[in-house]
Design a protein around this motif. Structure first.
Motif, PDB file in Angstrom:
ATOM      1  N   SER A   1     -39.633 -11.052  40.238  1.00  0.00           N
ATOM      2  CA  SER A   1     -39.648  -9.637  39.871  1.00  0.00           C
ATOM      3  C   SER A   1     -38.597  -9.364  38.801  1.00  0.00           C
ATOM      4  O   SER A   1     -37.671 -10.139  38.593  1.00  0.00           O
ATOM      5  CB  SER A   1     -39.357  -8.774  41.101  1.00  0.00           C
ATOM      6  OG  SER A   1     -38.068  -9.093  41.613  1.00  0.00           O
ATOM      7  N   THR A   2     -38.746  -8.242  38.111  1.00  0.00           N
ATOM      8  CA  THR A   2     -37.788  -7.819  37.097  1.00  0.00           C
ATOM      9  C   THR A   2     -36.965  -6.669  37.637  1.00  0.00           C
ATOM     10  O   THR A   2     -37.504  -5.629  38.017  1.00  0.00           O
ATOM     11  CB  THR A   2     -38.514  -7.375  35.812  1.00  0.00           C
ATOM     12  OG1 THR A   2     -39.329  -8.449  35.341  1.00  0.00           O
ATOM     13  CG2 THR A   2     -37.522  -7.002  34.730  1.00  0.00           C
TER      14      THR A   2
ATOM     15  N   SER B   1     -31.894  -5.864  34.519  1.00  0.00           N
ATOM     16  CA  SER B   1     -32.255  -6.833  33.487  1.00  0.00           C
ATOM     17  C   SER B   1     -33.386  -6.349  32.590  1.00  0.00           C
ATOM     18  O   SER B   1     -33.860  -7.084  31.737  1.00  0.00           O
ATOM     19  CB  SER B   1     -32.669  -8.158  34.145  1.00  0.00           C
ATOM     20  OG  SER B   1     -33.828  -7.968  34.949  1.00  0.00           O
ATOM     21  N   GLU B   2     -33.787  -5.095  32.782  1.00  0.00           N
ATOM     22  CA  GLU B   2     -34.956  -4.573  32.064  1.00  0.00           C
ATOM     23  C   GLU B   2     -34.780  -4.619  30.555  1.00  0.00           C
ATOM     24  O   GLU B   2     -35.719  -4.879  29.815  1.00  0.00           O
ATOM     25  CB  GLU B   2     -35.231  -3.138  32.529  1.00  0.00           C
ATOM     26  CG  GLU B   2     -36.521  -2.569  31.955  1.00  0.00           C
ATOM     27  CD  GLU B   2     -36.845  -1.212  32.538  1.00  0.00           C
ATOM     28  OE1 GLU B   2     -37.783  -0.571  32.039  1.00  0.00           O
ATOM     29  OE2 GLU B   2     -36.151  -0.782  33.486  1.00  0.00           O
TER      30      GLU B   2
ATOM     31  N   GLN C   1     -38.069 -15.403  32.479  1.00  0.00           N
ATOM     32  CA  GLN C   1     -38.601 -15.503  33.834  1.00  0.00           C
ATOM     33  C   GLN C   1     -39.626 -16.621  33.885  1.00  0.00           C
ATOM     34  O   GLN C   1     -40.531 -16.687  33.058  1.00  0.00           O
ATOM     35  CB  GLN C   1     -39.237 -14.185  34.266  1.00  0.00           C
ATOM     36  CG  GLN C   1     -38.230 -13.059  34.413  1.00  0.00           C
ATOM     37  CD  GLN C   1     -38.899 -11.771  34.858  1.00  0.00           C
ATOM     38  OE1 GLN C   1     -39.947 -11.396  34.348  1.00  0.00           O
ATOM     39  NE2 GLN C   1     -38.298 -11.093  35.807  1.00  0.00           N
TER      40      GLN C   1
END
Length: 233
Positions: A116-117, A121-122, A128
């Motif tokens: 998941s993000t 860290s967006e 990933q």
């Protein structure tokens, strides 16, 4: 700017990305292979998230040995979120399409874990990595003769030129955990299909062999006892 400085600059620019990279670690399966008993309505496999901080998106599907996704099996749920420190059970269901009833059939279960993000860290450079796990799925019809975990004792080995033909007369597909000819490791060996055979090259430089020493992987994913068989000419 010299070539050396350019390379150093490129390396330094990549450092933040490399430091932010992480793999989809922490996803574990309850087994290394699945035996689908033909007289049962389904088989199951538990997927566990052993990471106590990260959630993963899990995708699961079946393939045949050629990689085709059109198979007589469906896996449910095919897509789901697996929260930190949680488990979920995959159900493998045979859709009823005819399969051989005198021997095992082999397919693959694929489980892909997508990290998941997080909000933190967006807006960062984050690499990933989705990790895919593949497990063998053995469809075992009811009433097959013999014992699956003793089938490897019936393998025969016959030399043909610089190859050894490995013949499996049983209705069970066999996967080697180790194979050696006259004490020399044979390297990577494929599955020996039920009521079928494969050809295995002799190790480099060998012209003949007298003995095959081997073990196979049993229903529980462990190695069988080691066995010696003559290599016939």
């Amino acid at each position: 700017m010299t070539l050396t400085k350019k390379l150093l600059c490129s390396f330094l620019c990549l450092l933040p990305l490399a430091q932010s990279a992480y793999a989809a670690g922490g996803i574990a399966m309850s087994a290394t292979r699945v035996i689908y008993q033909g007289d049962k309505k389904e088989a199951s496999l538990t997927v566990s998230n052993r990471n106590d901080k990260e959630a993963f998106l899990i995708q699961a599907w079946a393939e045949d040995v050629s990689g085709n996704k059109k198979t007589p099996f469906v896996i449910t749920p095919p897509l789901f979120r697996l929260d930190p420190a949680k488990d979920n059970v995959l159900r493998i269901v045979h859709l009823g399409a005819p399969l051989p009833q005198d021997r095992e059939s082999v397919y693959w279960i694929n489980v892909k874990a997508i990290p998941s993000t997080s909000e933190a860290s967006e807006h960062k450079n984050v690499l990933q990595i989705a990790v895919r796990t593949r497990l063998k799925l053995f469809y075992r019809p009811a009433g097959l003769p013999g014992n699956a975990n003793d089938a490897y004792r019936q393998l025969t080995f016959t030399r043909q030129g610089n190859q050894v033909v490995i013949h499996n007369p049983t209705p069970y597909t066999l996967s080697f955990s180790h194979l050696a000819f006259d004490g020399r490791d044979a390297g990577r060996v494929g599955m020996v299909p039920a009521k079928g055979q494969i050809s295995q090259p002799l190790p480099a430089g060998m012209q003949s062999a007298a003995t095959a020493t081997y073990s196979v992987i049993n229903d529980f994913g462990a190695s069988s006892d080691t066995l010696n068989q003559p290599v016939k000419s």
